[in-house]
Each structure stands twice: as C-alpha cells, then as structure tokens.
Design an enzyme around this catalytic site. Structure first.
Site, PDB file in Angstrom:
ATOM      1  N   ASP A  47     -38.637  47.957   3.920  1.00 18.29           N
ATOM      2  CA  ASP A  47     -40.097  47.978   4.067  1.00 18.29           C
ATOM      3  C   ASP A  47     -40.772  47.195   2.938  1.00 18.29           C
ATOM      4  O   ASP A  47     -41.651  47.714   2.237  1.00 18.29           O
ATOM      5  CB  ASP A  47     -40.625  49.420   4.074  1.00 18.29           C
ATOM      6  CG  ASP A  47     -39.826  50.333   4.986  1.00 18.29           C
ATOM      7  OD1 ASP A  47     -39.489  49.893   6.098  1.00 18.29           O
ATOM      8  OD2 ASP A  47     -39.534  51.476   4.581  1.00 18.29           O
ATOM      9  N   ASN A 174     -49.831  60.860  10.035  1.00 15.43           N
ATOM     10  CA  ASN A 174     -48.873  61.221   9.014  1.00 15.43           C
ATOM     11  C   ASN A 174     -49.168  60.326   7.816  1.00 15.43           C
ATOM     12  O   ASN A 174     -49.287  59.094   7.967  1.00 15.43           O
ATOM     13  CB  ASN A 174     -47.450  61.004   9.520  1.00 15.43           C
ATOM     14  CG  ASN A 174     -46.422  61.763   8.713  1.00 15.43           C
ATOM     15  OD1 ASN A 174     -46.762  62.649   7.937  1.00 15.43           O
ATOM     16  ND2 ASN A 174     -45.152  61.427   8.891  1.00 15.43           N
ATOM     17  N   SER A 194     -48.470  56.213  10.883  1.00 15.68           N
ATOM     18  CA  SER A 194     -47.231  55.911  11.574  1.00 15.68           C
ATOM     19  C   SER A 194     -47.219  56.674  12.879  1.00 15.68           C
ATOM     20  O   SER A 194     -48.261  57.152  13.327  1.00 15.68           O
ATOM     21  CB  SER A 194     -46.048  56.328  10.694  1.00 15.68           C
ATOM     22  OG  SER A 194     -44.818  56.027  11.314  1.00 15.68           O
ATOM     23  N   GLU A 230     -45.489  51.578  13.316  1.00 16.41           N
ATOM     24  CA  GLU A 230     -45.611  51.877  11.886  1.00 16.41           C
ATOM     25  C   GLU A 230     -45.704  50.589  11.096  1.00 16.41           C
ATOM     26  O   GLU A 230     -45.811  49.484  11.655  1.00 16.41           O
ATOM     27  CB  GLU A 230     -44.409  52.699  11.421  1.00 16.41           C
ATOM     28  CG  GLU A 230     -43.083  52.001  11.572  1.00 16.41           C
ATOM     29  CD  GLU A 230     -41.908  52.860  11.110  1.00 16.41           C
ATOM     30  OE1 GLU A 230     -42.106  54.051  10.861  1.00 16.41           O
ATOM     31  OE2 GLU A 230     -40.800  52.319  11.003  1.00 16.41           O
TER      32      GLU A 230
END
Length: 480
Positions: A47, A174, A194, A230
């Site tokens: 990520d 979230n 996400s 996400e």
C-alpha cells in the site's frame, strides 16, 4: 551491408532489388532517446504512499514499511515491519493504546505528508475481521523520524454525530487507509475508508493536522454494504482542473482480482464520475450483500489489472492484483507517476512495488505506460518509429483473478494495422500528442512511448490508451 538489410534481402530473394528495398524500408526508425538497462532494484512496501523530500522519494505503507529512491528506479528498503522500523523510538510503548483498541499487532496503510516544516504521519491499525479500526497522527521534524504521537483522530463506531445512533458498518466507514492533501484553495483534506460503509472525506485543520470539529465521519464519496473498494488516493491536476480519485477494486490477494481505477470531479467532495458519466455515489452493494463485485465492476476508468506479456504458461511477466496506488506530479521533471504494489504470476502472495509514468488524454483521463518507469521521456514519434509487431493487452472491467493474455498486432510501413479477428486502424499524431487506435468496435485514445522492456532486456516502443468505457489497452513491440 547492414545485418537488417541482408536479412530483408534474403527474405525477398527472387524479387527485384527495388521491391526488396521497399520492403526493408519498413524497419522501424531509431528513437532519439537511448535507454540502457536501468538496473532496477526491488523493494516491498504494501500500500505504498509516495512523498518527495528534497531530491528523494519515499514510499510509506502498511506494517510501517518504508523505502526510498532518488530516481524511482533504484530503491532501498528503509524498514520492513513494525519491529524493524526506526520511525518511533519505542512504537510498542508509545502506541500501546492503539494496538489495544485495534486488537492488532501491526499497522495498515498510512500516509506521510509535510507542510510548515513538519512531517505528519497518518497511521491506522485494524483487527481485520471486523471494523475495529483506529486512525491516528504522529509528527516529526524529519521524514524518517523520530515521530511523536499526537493521538487518535478517529475510531470506527465512535464518530456518530448523534450518540443515540448505533454504529452501522454497512453505511458508516471503517477508519482505515488515510491520505491527506491540500485542495486548490489551500484547504487540508483527508480521504479514507474501505469495504464497510465506503470511502469518506474530512476537512482537516492545517494548524494541527486533525479533523475540524462537528463533521462526524465526514462526507461519503462512494461505497457501502461491504463492496470491495479501498486504497483511496486523491491527486489534483492543475492542467485539467480535476481532482482524480484513485481506488482499488476487488480483493488484494493473488486470487482477489485487485485492480486500479479512477474517477474525477471538479469538487474534492464530489460527485466523482467515470468516463461514461456514472456517478460514484451510486457505487454500493445490494442491502444485505457482502463483496458483491458484479454490483461495482462497471464503474470507474480502469488503469491496471491482471495481465501477462507471455503467450503461454508458465507466465513469468506481468502483474497479479496490482493496486493500492498513490500518485505524484514531480515539479522537477514535469512527469507524473503512479506507484503501487503488485503480486506476480506464479509467486503467490509475495509482492513488490512498481512505478509507471502517467499521461493525460485530451478528454482529461490518465493512462499508465505499459512498462515500469525506466527513465524514459515521451517524445515525437514518426510512423517509421512505431512500425513492427506488437503484443496487445486489452483489459475489460470484470473483477476476476483471470490473467489477461496478449494478442498480436502489426503496424506496417504503409500505415496499415493488422490484428487477427479484428478490424484495426491507427491515426498517429507524430507531434507526440494523443493518437487514436481502433481495434474492432473499440476506439482507444493514448500515447506511444519508447521504454526499456525488462522482459525482452531491450529498448522498445509501447502504447497506452483508454476507450470511452474506461477500459485500457497496453502494447509492447517485439524486439526480435
């Protein structure tokens, strides 16, 4: 006599010399920029969020992983995991409450930005199997730390503006995957979220880096009912005057069909739309559903997904589940880049980072080079310079673990384009600007660019484009 001419004359033996020479004129002309093997070095930052500090690029991601590079080609791993990192003096003590609240022993995707002489780390931790995420802030005087915790900013289930409303993970976010940026007015903003209730945006206080009061979770941009979206990342392009919201659809593992998509808006709070004008506010799963990929796969302009340049198994080239990207416009070079992590054919869940250069079509949509960045600069290419036999990857927007394989296309000296089973044509813009490639009923707008091909270990010509449905095409010319 040059080797290529001898080869041509051998092929056309029995014809006249004039015809033979005409055939040989179809040899691609040389490209001015000469590329050598860049000597790529690999790092693994899951990520990756990219930021430039002085002349050095840093990527920061999950598990407190960090890497750096001065050229986006040769990378050095700075940290590998929570126990290996040196960003905090004693992370387990300083962030003990975060580990406890998130029921986690590691961190998920984060972001580091800098302004006013300080570096702001937006971190998050999450248990994973349920929304128990914690999103916090730490600051430092240097990008590599040490960072001082400034506290938790947001917790899943604790930001309802009405205390009498219970947390509902199907419509509320979230608190993970933060990315922070300044909009064109100078307002500091964050996008996050996400699966669960979707992707949201919040206004932040520039003085503190924390959310302005009274916003709750902020404004929903898209998602809901646990659809697999996400890794939101916002990039403003001054030339097009659009905010581009990059996202990853699907599941991140090797069988998840992860792929990168983008939408745009004139307003950082949306509504964001794709090339077909579809509003992202409509993206969500049916009530009561979980991970309904079919409900979302028609949305977005797709940038990158599963593919290989090999025509037969075992596949050794290409990407599997590329995603969770960031992007940066480099003021020094004028180039725009997208960085993401990817799995690879036949290597399971092992991942590495990749950097691709981006270009913008006349319609204002980004397209990514077919091959990773190796120092190339786009130029003007004549018809002679783009001749040859190409491998072509045509991606659709289905979310699947299937790997797209290449087809064959030939651009000949008279400008004709041939592709088995499809009518094809090319309208080349030799000025170095956008060209048009038609394959069957699809019209792609995009760019030729000469790149270093690590698969063929040689410099070659490539093409990247997108069509009106937001489906990409990537092409690489065979060197042999």
């Amino acid at each position: 006599m040059k080797r290529w001419l001898l080869r041509c004359l051998t092929v056309v033996a029995g014809t006249t010399m004039l015809v033979a020479l005409a055939a040989c004129q179809q040899k691609p002309a040389a490209v001015k920029q000469k590329l050598k093997d860049p000597g790529f070095t690999e790092v693994s930052v899951h990520d990756p969020s990219i930021v430039k500090d002085g002349n050095t690029f840093y990527t920061f991601g999950s598990h407190m992983q960090m890497a750096k590079s001065t050229d986006l080609i040769k990378w050095t791993q700075v940290s590998n995991n929570v126990d290996d990192q040196k960003l905090f003096k004693d992370i387990h003590t300083e962030l003990a409450d975060v580990f406890t609240a998130a029921q986690s022993d590691t961190f998920w995707a984060g972001d580091i930005e800098h302004w006013g002489g300080k570096y702001y780390m937006y971190y998050c931790a999450c248990q994973g199997s349920n929304p128990t995420a914690v999103l916090g802030l730490a600051t430092a005087d240097k990008i590599t730390g040490p960072y001082t915790d400034q506290g938790v900013l947001l917790k899943s289930g604790e930001a309802q503006t009405d205390p009498n409303v219970a947390y509902d993970a199907t419509i509320m976010p979230n608190a993970i995957d933060p990315q922070v940026y300044f909009d064109k007015t100078g307002q500091l903003r964050m996008v996050y979220g996400s699966y669960s209730g979707g992707i949201f945006t919040l206004k932040l206080d520039k003085a503190t880096g924390k959310p302005l009061p009274g916003q709750g979770y902020g404004k929903r941009l898209l998602g809901g009912n646990h659809v697999r979206i996400e890794g939101s990342y916002m990039l403003y392009n001054k030339q097009t005057d659009y905010y581009y919201l990059f996202l990853s659809f699907g599941g991140l593992d090797a069988n998840g069909g992860y792929n990168i998509r983008v939408g745009r808006s004139k307003n950082p709070e949306g509504p964001f739309v794709d090339a077909q004008g579809q509003k992202f506010t409509k993206i969500q799963g049916p009530v009561g559903s979980t991970f309904d990929d079919k409900a979302i796969q028609k949305y977005g302009v797709k940038m990158m997904g599963n593919h290989t340049w090999d025509t037969k198994k075992p596949y050794k080239s290409g990407y599997v589940s590329p995603g969770h990207n960031s992007a940066i416009m480099d003021a020094k070079t004028g180039k725009t880049f997208m960085v993401f992590h990817s799995r690879f054919p036949g290597t399971g869940e092992a991942y590495e980072d990749r950097v691709h250069q981006l270009f913008w079509t006349k319609a204002g949509w980004p397209v990514a080079t077919p091959l990773r960045y190796g120092g190339e600069t786009i130029a003007k290419y004549s018809q002679k310079q783009v001749l040859g036999k190409y491998k072509v990857i045509q991606m659709n927007k289905t979310i699947t673990d299937k790997i797209t394989t290449p087809k064959s296309l030939t651009i000949s000296g008279n400008g004709n384009v041939k592709m088995a089973g499809q009518k094809a044509s090319l309208k080349l813009n030799a000025s170095g600007k956008e060209s048009e490639l038609k394959l069957g009923d699809k019209l792609y707008h995009g760019f030729f660019i000469s790149q270093w091909d690590p698969n063929q270990k040689a410099q070659t010509m490539g093409f990247t484009g997108t069509d009106a449905q937001g489906e990409p095409v990537l092409m690489v010319r065979d060197v042999k």
